[in-house]
Motif scaffolding. Structure first.
Motif, PDB file in Angstrom:
ATOM      1  N   ALA A   1      13.219  47.401 -17.190  1.00 24.13           N
ATOM      2  CA  ALA A   1      11.710  47.811 -17.992  1.00 24.13           C
ATOM      3  C   ALA A   1      10.998  46.367 -18.334  1.00 24.13           C
ATOM      4  CB  ALA A   1      11.907  48.564 -19.235  1.00 24.13           C
ATOM      5  N   SER A   2       9.838  46.227 -18.326  1.00 20.85           N
ATOM      6  CA  SER A   2       9.130  44.859 -18.784  1.00 20.85           C
ATOM      7  C   SER A   2       8.893  45.323 -20.160  1.00 20.85           C
ATOM      8  CB  SER A   2       7.792  44.750 -18.079  1.00 20.85           C
ATOM      9  OG  SER A   2       7.187  43.635 -18.660  1.00 20.85           O
ATOM     10  N   ILE A   3       9.523  44.249 -21.122  1.00 20.20           N
ATOM     11  CA  ILE A   3       9.282  44.391 -22.512  1.00 20.20           C
ATOM     12  C   ILE A   3       8.519  43.610 -23.214  1.00 20.20           C
ATOM     13  CG2 ILE A   3      10.728  44.299 -24.618  1.00 20.20           C
ATOM     14  CD1 ILE A   3      11.709  46.575 -22.694  1.00 20.20           C
ATOM     15  N   THR A   4       7.646  43.937 -24.148  1.00 23.78           N
ATOM     16  CA  THR A   4       6.637  43.081 -24.748  1.00 23.78           C
ATOM     17  C   THR A   4       7.227  43.167 -26.357  1.00 23.78           C
ATOM     18  OG1 THR A   4       4.816  43.675 -23.463  1.00 23.78           O
ATOM     19  CG2 THR A   4       4.367  42.796 -25.629  1.00 23.78           C
ATOM     20  N   LEU A   5       7.632  41.981 -26.915  1.00 22.82           N
ATOM     21  CA  LEU A   5       7.630  41.793 -28.250  1.00 22.82           C
ATOM     22  C   LEU A   5       6.510  41.595 -29.127  1.00 22.82           C
ATOM     23  CD1 LEU A   5      11.075  39.582 -27.940  1.00 22.82           C
ATOM     24  CD2 LEU A   5      10.991  42.137 -27.900  1.00 22.82           C
ATOM     25  N   ASP A   6       6.729  41.927 -30.350  1.00 22.84           N
ATOM     26  CA  ASP A   6       5.266  41.769 -31.147  1.00 22.84           C
ATOM     27  C   ASP A   6       5.658  41.227 -32.465  1.00 22.84           C
ATOM     28  OD1 ASP A   6       3.035  42.052 -32.255  1.00 22.84           O
ATOM     29  OD2 ASP A   6       2.582  44.511 -31.771  1.00 22.84           O
ATOM     30  N   GLY A   7       5.225  39.992 -32.771  1.00 15.75           N
ATOM     31  CA  GLY A   7       5.267  39.505 -34.142  1.00 15.75           C
ATOM     32  C   GLY A   7       4.007  39.303 -34.944  1.00 15.75           C
ATOM     33  N   ASN A   8       2.957  40.397 -34.428  1.00 14.89           N
ATOM     34  CA  ASN A   8       1.595  40.220 -35.312  1.00 14.89           C
ATOM     35  C   ASN A   8       1.797  40.672 -36.763  1.00 14.89           C
ATOM     36  OD1 ASN A   8      -0.295  39.205 -33.306  1.00 14.89           O
ATOM     37  ND2 ASN A   8       0.239  40.950 -32.081  1.00 14.89           N
ATOM     38  N   ALA A   9       3.028  41.452 -37.285  1.00 18.23           N
ATOM     39  CA  ALA A   9       3.002  41.968 -38.409  1.00 18.23           C
ATOM     40  C   ALA A   9       3.700  40.644 -39.309  1.00 18.23           C
ATOM     41  CB  ALA A   9       3.904  43.030 -38.605  1.00 18.23           C
ATOM     42  N   SER A  10       3.896  39.513 -38.711  1.00 19.17           N
ATOM     43  CA  SER A  10       4.199  38.466 -39.751  1.00 19.17           C
ATOM     44  C   SER A  10       3.174  38.131 -40.539  1.00 19.17           C
ATOM     45  CB  SER A  10       4.655  37.177 -38.801  1.00 19.17           C
ATOM     46  OG  SER A  10       5.572  37.512 -37.889  1.00 19.17           O
ATOM     47  N   THR A  11       3.638  37.478 -41.805  1.00 17.87           N
ATOM     48  CA  THR A  11       2.571  37.395 -42.877  1.00 17.87           C
ATOM     49  C   THR A  11       2.660  35.863 -43.403  1.00 17.87           C
ATOM     50  OG1 THR A  11       3.799  38.478 -44.428  1.00 17.87           O
ATOM     51  CG2 THR A  11       2.265  39.820 -43.357  1.00 17.87           C
ATOM     52  N   ASP A  12       1.677  35.637 -44.186  1.00 14.04           N
ATOM     53  CA  ASP A  12       1.662  34.441 -44.953  1.00 14.04           C
ATOM     54  C   ASP A  12       0.898  34.623 -46.180  1.00 14.04           C
ATOM     55  OD1 ASP A  12       2.216  31.364 -45.545  1.00 14.04           O
ATOM     56  OD2 ASP A  12       0.208  31.221 -45.626  1.00 14.04           O
ATOM     57  N   ALA A  13       1.432  34.611 -47.419  1.00 15.40           N
ATOM     58  CA  ALA A  13       0.814  34.625 -48.677  1.00 15.40           C
ATOM     59  C   ALA A  13      -0.273  33.909 -48.831  1.00 15.40           C
ATOM     60  CB  ALA A  13       1.650  34.645 -49.878  1.00 15.40           C
ATOM     61  N   ASP A  14      -0.350  32.835 -48.177  1.00 10.66           N
ATOM     62  CA  ASP A  14      -1.625  31.637 -48.455  1.00 10.66           C
ATOM     63  C   ASP A  14      -2.660  31.793 -47.444  1.00 10.66           C
ATOM     64  OD1 ASP A  14      -0.072  30.403 -50.542  1.00 10.66           O
ATOM     65  OD2 ASP A  14       1.264  29.303 -48.895  1.00 10.66           O
ATOM     66  N   ARG A  15      -2.390  32.774 -46.604  1.00 11.05           N
ATOM     67  CA  ARG A  15      -3.526  33.025 -45.417  1.00 11.05           C
ATOM     68  C   ARG A  15      -3.668  31.803 -44.450  1.00 11.05           C
ATOM     69  NH1 ARG A  15      -8.007  36.619 -48.298  1.00 11.05           N
ATOM     70  NH2 ARG A  15      -6.459  38.205 -49.344  1.00 11.05           N
ATOM     71  N   ASN A  16      -2.601  31.179 -44.535  1.00  9.75           N
ATOM     72  CA  ASN A  16      -2.775  29.918 -43.430  1.00  9.75           C
ATOM     73  C   ASN A  16      -2.452  30.511 -41.938  1.00  9.75           C
ATOM     74  OD1 ASN A  16      -2.997  28.017 -45.308  1.00  9.75           O
ATOM     75  ND2 ASN A  16      -0.800  28.335 -45.812  1.00  9.75           N
ATOM     76  N   ALA A  17      -2.914  29.855 -40.986  1.00  9.13           N
ATOM     77  CA  ALA A  17      -2.793  30.251 -39.698  1.00  9.13           C
ATOM     78  C   ALA A  17      -1.437  30.020 -39.271  1.00  9.13           C
ATOM     79  CB  ALA A  17      -3.570  29.482 -38.737  1.00  9.13           C
ATOM     80  N   LEU A  18      -0.829  31.191 -38.594  1.00  6.88           N
ATOM     81  CA  LEU A  18       0.654  30.922 -38.100  1.00  6.88           C
ATOM     82  C   LEU A  18       0.685  30.353 -36.551  1.00  6.88           C
ATOM     83  CD1 LEU A  18       1.965  34.263 -39.708  1.00  6.88           C
ATOM     84  CD2 LEU A  18       2.050  31.886 -40.614  1.00  6.88           C
ATOM     85  N   THR A  19       1.880  29.813 -36.308  1.00  3.14           N
ATOM     86  CA  THR A  19       2.437  29.715 -35.174  1.00  3.14           C
ATOM     87  C   THR A  19       3.705  30.331 -34.809  1.00  3.14           C
ATOM     88  OG1 THR A  19       3.490  27.569 -35.585  1.00  3.14           O
ATOM     89  CG2 THR A  19       1.257  27.271 -34.860  1.00  3.14           C
ATOM     90  N   TYR A  20       4.113  30.581 -33.589  1.00  3.29           N
ATOM     91  CA  TYR A  20       5.193  31.537 -33.296  1.00  3.29           C
ATOM     92  C   TYR A  20       6.171  30.764 -32.257  1.00  3.29           C
ATOM     93  CZ  TYR A  20       1.989  34.988 -34.831  1.00  3.29           C
ATOM     94  OH  TYR A  20       1.064  35.656 -35.760  1.00  3.29           O
ATOM     95  N   GLN A  21       7.462  30.864 -32.684  1.00  2.00           N
ATOM     96  CA  GLN A  21       8.407  30.331 -31.548  1.00  2.00           C
ATOM     97  C   GLN A  21       9.485  31.526 -31.679  1.00  2.00           C
ATOM     98  OE1 GLN A  21       8.570  27.318 -30.109  1.00  2.00           O
ATOM     99  NE2 GLN A  21      10.132  28.551 -29.039  1.00  2.00           N
ATOM    100  N   TRP A  22       9.705  32.052 -30.477  1.00  2.00           N
ATOM    101  CA  TRP A  22      10.556  33.101 -30.111  1.00  2.00           C
ATOM    102  C   TRP A  22      11.914  32.488 -29.188  1.00  2.00           C
ATOM    103  CZ3 TRP A  22      10.352  38.514 -31.239  1.00  2.00           C
ATOM    104  CH2 TRP A  22       8.878  38.837 -31.789  1.00  2.00           C
ATOM    105  N   ALA A  23      12.783  33.070 -29.383  1.00  2.00           N
ATOM    106  CA  ALA A  23      14.190  32.900 -28.304  1.00  2.00           C
ATOM    107  C   ALA A  23      14.798  34.042 -28.105  1.00  2.00           C
ATOM    108  CB  ALA A  23      14.828  31.635 -29.216  1.00  2.00           C
TER     109      ALA A  23
END
Length: 452
Positions: A150-172
């Protein structure tokens, strides 16, 4: 994520060792206890959070579940708070209580749920409060069960920042089955992909960054199987509605990796006191009920693919106007030695008069009226710094709450209050009394001579 069937009532102890390719970890164990009848519920205190100091923190226990689909009650408690904090839970028996993170540092909150027969094991959540930039919180999404290839899509969109700063993502991919050639595509985006090419477990790790600091890592486990895979229930998004609304619960996003048809089993595991809400059709993909009373409702969904049940999924429905807390709490009590001002905040039943007293002497300090949401807030000048306070309303008494900033000699300190009008009046009164005393103390002979 290995599985087994607990075919006999009793306790099963499973040990785990992990290895990074060089050295093995220390052993960890988990105990699974089964009974022939009722099974213990599972408490879920929600994800860890990072917040700013003085933020109001909303906890969430609606992820708690019960395999027997029994109704649940909730018991929250504070395990530890930063030194000097006066944080108090708004309503420890609510599904989603709140508190004010009044000092920088970690707050550890514990949840125990009960299914009417037995308590769950405690679950804890940690809230980190900071005065400056707060670290973001990574959320790698829910675990998944899929078919091989199966082709799997992971989803990190529920990550949050209390200061509302833009986030960058690093998966492994920190773990995958032996012989797998799986690699992540677009590992620096919120939603990377890979192919589960071999049966077994794949562990995806996510770290997010707010431009200043990394989050703690979060992981998701994807299990690929060649036989039947357990379905995944999805109870839909939380909702806030008006009293009198008919709510439609939607379980159509539930899925089965093998493409088997699903059956649904809905249950209301929590509803407000006095509610007579009933599900219209608990075995439909879309069940409904009438929100007849203000408060919190928790619905649980389990789906079945014809062979095995899914793990439970839950959804919380809250009313726009919440009922008053049944108890009374002081959430904040702080002393300012420079001004002699005492700041007190908390909650009590709506529309009541709240009396604040010195917890040690019982001396009344001030009174206030609660607002429509049961909140009260006072700023009062007091002559003596108390050590702790209690609040009383409608025959209820809060727990003893220590005062932040109170001096070591609290109860005996009279601070300087340059703007205290009462002191000025008292000084004027003393001055007038002294003049009257001097007049009255003159001898009759001297007075007579002056009259002449």
């Amino acid at each position: 994520m290995p599985t087994f069937v607990a075919n006999i009532a009793g306790q099963y102890v499973v040990k785990l060792l992990v290895n990074d390719g060089k050295v093995a970890s220390a052993q960890d164990t988990v105990a699974i206890t089964t009974t022939g009848g009722n099974t213990a519920p599972v408490a879920n205190a929600g994800p860890d959070q990072s917040v700013q100091v003085n933020a109001s923190v909303a906890l969430k226990g609606s992820g708690s579940n019960d395999a027997d689909r029994n109704s649940l009650t909730y018991d929250w408690s504070i395990v530890s708070i930063p030194s000097g904090s006066t944080a108090t839970l708004s309503n420890p028996t609510a599904v989603a209580p709140s508190f004010v993170a009044d000092m920088a540092g970690p707050y550890v909150i514990q949840l125990v749920v009960n299914d009417g027969t037995v308590n769950s094991r405690p679950d804890t959540v940690t809230i980190a409060a900071a005065a400056g930039n707060t670290a973001p919180v990574a959320n790698a999404g829910p675990d998944q069960t899929v078919a091989v290839n199966a082709s799997i899509t992971l989803d990190g969109n529920a990550s949050t920042d209390a200061d509302r700063n833009a986030l960058t993502y690093q998966w492994a991919l920190t773990g995958k089955p032996a012989g797998s050639a799986a690699t992540l595509a677009n590992a620096t985006t919120a939603m990377p992909r890979f192919t589960a090419d071999v049966a077994g477990q794949y562990i995806g790790q996510l770290i997010v960054n707010d431009g200043t600091v990394h989050s703690a890592p979060d992981t998701v486990i994807v299990t690929a199987g060649v036989g039947n895979t357990a379905p995944v229930a999805n109870a839909g998004a939380d909702q806030t509605v008006a009293i009198g609304t008919t709510i439609v619960l939607d379980g159509t996003a539930s899925r089965d990796a093998d493409g088997n048809p699903l059956s649904w089993k809905w249950t209301l595991t929590s509803k407000p006191t006095g509610s007579s809400a009933l599900l219209s059709d608990p075995t439909a993909s879309r069940a409904s009920f009438l929100v007849d009373t203000g408060g919190e409702y928790v619905a649980q969904l389990i789906v079945n693919d014809g062979k095995v049940d899914s793990p439970p999924a839950t959804v919380m429905i809250k009313t726009q106007v919440m009922p008053p807390a049944r108890g009374i709490y002081i959430s904040r009590a702080r002393w300012n030695a420079e001004t002699g001002k005492l700041k007190v905040a908390g909650r009590a039943p709506n529309g009541t008069t709240v009396e604040i007293l010195d917890a040690d002497t019982g001396t009344p300090i001030a009174t206030d009226e609660t607002g429509r949401h049961g909140r009260f807030r006072l700023y009062v000048t007091v002559r003596v710094a108390p050590c702790a306070l209690v609040a009383k309303a409608n025959g209820l008494t809060s727990v003893r709450t220590p005062i932040a900033g109170a001096p070591a000699s609290c109860g005996n300190v009279k601070p300087r209050r340059g703007d205290d009008k009462d002191d000025e009046k008292e000084d004027e009164s003393k001055s007038g009394s002294k003049q009257n005393h001097e007049r009255n103390s003159k001898s009759p002979l001297k007075q007579n001579r002056q009259d002449r």
